[in-house]
Design a protein around this motif. Structure first.
Motif, PDB file in Angstrom:
ATOM      1  N   ARG A  40       0.832  -1.209   0.000  1.00 54.10           N
ATOM      2  CA  ARG A  40       0.000   0.000   0.000  1.00 54.10           C
ATOM      3  C   ARG A  40       0.863   1.255   0.000  1.00 54.10           C
ATOM      4  O   ARG A  40       1.947   1.277   0.554  1.00 54.10           O
ATOM      5  CB  ARG A  40      -0.899   0.025   1.240  1.00 54.10           C
ATOM      6  CG  ARG A  40      -1.953  -1.049   1.248  1.00 54.10           C
ATOM      7  CD  ARG A  40      -2.819  -0.958   2.502  1.00 54.10           C
ATOM      8  NE  ARG A  40      -3.769  -2.060   2.565  1.00 54.10           N
ATOM      9  CZ  ARG A  40      -4.934  -2.067   1.909  1.00 54.10           C
ATOM     10  NH1 ARG A  40      -5.278  -1.033   1.174  1.00 54.10           N
ATOM     11  NH2 ARG A  40      -5.740  -3.105   1.987  1.00 54.10           N
ATOM     12  N   CYS A  41       0.312   2.303  -0.554  1.00 50.45           N
ATOM     13  CA  CYS A  41       0.966   3.602  -0.551  1.00 50.45           C
ATOM     14  C   CYS A  41       1.000   4.135   0.882  1.00 50.45           C
ATOM     15  O   CYS A  41      -0.021   4.146   1.562  1.00 50.45           O
ATOM     16  CB  CYS A  41       0.173   4.541  -1.452  1.00 50.45           C
ATOM     17  SG  CYS A  41       0.731   6.258  -1.381  1.00 50.45           S
TER      18      CYS A  41
ATOM     19  N   GLU B 139      -3.894   0.475  -2.443  1.00 51.48           N
ATOM     20  CA  GLU B 139      -3.031  -0.587  -2.949  1.00 51.48           C
ATOM     21  C   GLU B 139      -2.367  -0.104  -4.224  1.00 51.48           C
ATOM     22  O   GLU B 139      -3.007   0.496  -5.083  1.00 51.48           O
ATOM     23  CB  GLU B 139      -3.847  -1.855  -3.225  1.00 51.48           C
ATOM     24  CG  GLU B 139      -4.113  -2.648  -1.975  1.00 51.48           C
ATOM     25  CD  GLU B 139      -4.709  -4.024  -2.262  1.00 51.48           C
ATOM     26  OE1 GLU B 139      -4.228  -4.703  -3.191  1.00 51.48           O
ATOM     27  OE2 GLU B 139      -5.662  -4.397  -1.566  1.00 51.48           O
ATOM     28  N   ILE B 140      -1.074  -0.362  -4.316  1.00 51.85           N
ATOM     29  CA  ILE B 140      -0.327   0.124  -5.472  1.00 51.85           C
ATOM     30  C   ILE B 140      -0.234  -0.958  -6.542  1.00 51.85           C
ATOM     31  O   ILE B 140      -0.427  -2.136  -6.252  1.00 51.85           O
ATOM     32  CB  ILE B 140       1.091   0.566  -5.071  1.00 51.85           C
ATOM     33  CG1 ILE B 140       1.815  -0.572  -4.353  1.00 51.85           C
ATOM     34  CG2 ILE B 140       1.024   1.819  -4.215  1.00 51.85           C
ATOM     35  CD1 ILE B 140       3.310  -0.375  -4.258  1.00 51.85           C
TER      36      ILE B 140
ATOM     37  N   SER C  64       3.609   4.732  -9.988  1.00 52.95           N
ATOM     38  CA  SER C  64       3.040   5.902  -9.332  1.00 52.95           C
ATOM     39  C   SER C  64       1.688   5.541  -8.749  1.00 52.95           C
ATOM     40  O   SER C  64       1.064   4.553  -9.135  1.00 52.95           O
ATOM     41  CB  SER C  64       2.902   7.062 -10.319  1.00 52.95           C
ATOM     42  OG  SER C  64       2.054   6.694 -11.376  1.00 52.95           O
ATOM     43  N   CYS C  65       1.262   6.356  -7.795  1.00 56.23           N
ATOM     44  CA  CYS C  65      -0.006   6.143  -7.115  1.00 56.23           C
ATOM     45  C   CYS C  65      -0.989   7.214  -7.572  1.00 56.23           C
ATOM     46  O   CYS C  65      -0.584   8.297  -8.008  1.00 56.23           O
ATOM     47  CB  CYS C  65       0.218   6.215  -5.606  1.00 56.23           C
ATOM     48  SG  CYS C  65      -1.292   6.025  -4.651  1.00 56.23           S
ATOM     49  N   THR C  66      -2.258   6.930  -7.428  1.00 52.14           N
ATOM     50  CA  THR C  66      -3.274   7.904  -7.837  1.00 52.14           C
ATOM     51  C   THR C  66      -3.206   9.191  -7.014  1.00 52.14           C
ATOM     52  O   THR C  66      -3.694  10.227  -7.443  1.00 52.14           O
ATOM     53  CB  THR C  66      -4.679   7.302  -7.696  1.00 52.14           C
ATOM     54  OG1 THR C  66      -4.798   6.724  -6.406  1.00 52.14           O
ATOM     55  CG2 THR C  66      -4.920   6.228  -8.751  1.00 52.14           C
ATOM     56  N   CYS C  67      -2.578   9.153  -5.817  1.00 52.56           N
ATOM     57  CA  CYS C  67      -2.494  10.348  -4.979  1.00 52.56           C
ATOM     58  C   CYS C  67      -1.364  11.267  -5.420  1.00 52.56           C
ATOM     59  O   CYS C  67      -1.169  12.339  -4.845  1.00 52.56           O
ATOM     60  CB  CYS C  67      -2.305   9.969  -3.515  1.00 52.56           C
ATOM     61  SG  CYS C  67      -0.660   9.348  -3.117  1.00 52.56           S
TER      62      CYS C  67
ATOM     63  N   ARG D 156       6.455  12.034  -2.527  1.00 47.03           N
ATOM     64  CA  ARG D 156       5.285  12.818  -2.964  1.00 47.03           C
ATOM     65  C   ARG D 156       5.569  14.296  -2.767  1.00 47.03           C
ATOM     66  O   ARG D 156       5.884  14.734  -1.665  1.00 47.03           O
ATOM     67  CB  ARG D 156       4.015  12.421  -2.198  1.00 47.03           C
ATOM     68  CG  ARG D 156       2.774  13.080  -2.827  1.00 47.03           C
ATOM     69  CD  ARG D 156       1.482  12.486  -2.325  1.00 47.03           C
ATOM     70  NE  ARG D 156       1.215  12.901  -0.961  1.00 47.03           N
ATOM     71  CZ  ARG D 156       0.032  12.701  -0.353  1.00 47.03           C
ATOM     72  NH1 ARG D 156      -0.930  12.061  -0.964  1.00 47.03           N
ATOM     73  NH2 ARG D 156      -0.144  13.106   0.884  1.00 47.03           N
TER      74      ARG D 156
END
Ligand SMILES: [Zn+2]
Length: 117
Positions: free
Chosen positions: A13-14, A20-21, A39-42, A110
């Motif tokens: 997880r991020c 979940e990545i 990359s993560c959606t955040c 980030r």
């Protein structure tokens, strides 16, 4: 029948948003990027250190990716001012899970709003 071997793995997880990545993948098209990444959606980006020995280089790649490949910008930013860093340990790339006997580390970066401007 009880399950004799308990599944002790966890989803990766991020560290920023707990989503979940996706499994890190090879980054195409840039010689700087030696490590699998994603990359993560955040908005966080991450890179994978499979050995726990490449730390500095893997972190630098994640930072550079967060800076759109701009090395000057990446070098001009400071942790806890322009960006935040997170780590996910015990990552197993084959399983794409956290597994107690694995040594892989995911380095997350980030950017904060307005970083590097
Ligand atoms: Zn995230």
């Amino acid at each position: 029948m009880p399950k004799l071997i308990r599944d002790r793995t966890l989803p990766a997880r991020c560290p920023f948003c707990s989503a979940e990545i996706r499994r890190p993948a090879e980054v195409e098209g840039d010689e700087w990027y030696d490590f699998a990444a994603g990359s993560c959606t955040c908005g966080a980006v991450f890179a994978h250190d499979p050995t726990a020995r490449n730390g500095g280089a893997v972190f630098l790649q994640a930072l550079l990716m967060a800076s759109d490949g701009d090395m000057d910008r990446a070098m001009g930013m400071a942790e806890d001012v322009d960006y935040d860093v997170g780590y996910v340990y015990k990552y197993n790339l084959e399983l794409h899970r956290l597994e107690p006997n694995s040594f892989g580390t995911l380095y997350f970066v980030r950017l904060r709003a307005g970083a590097g401007d």
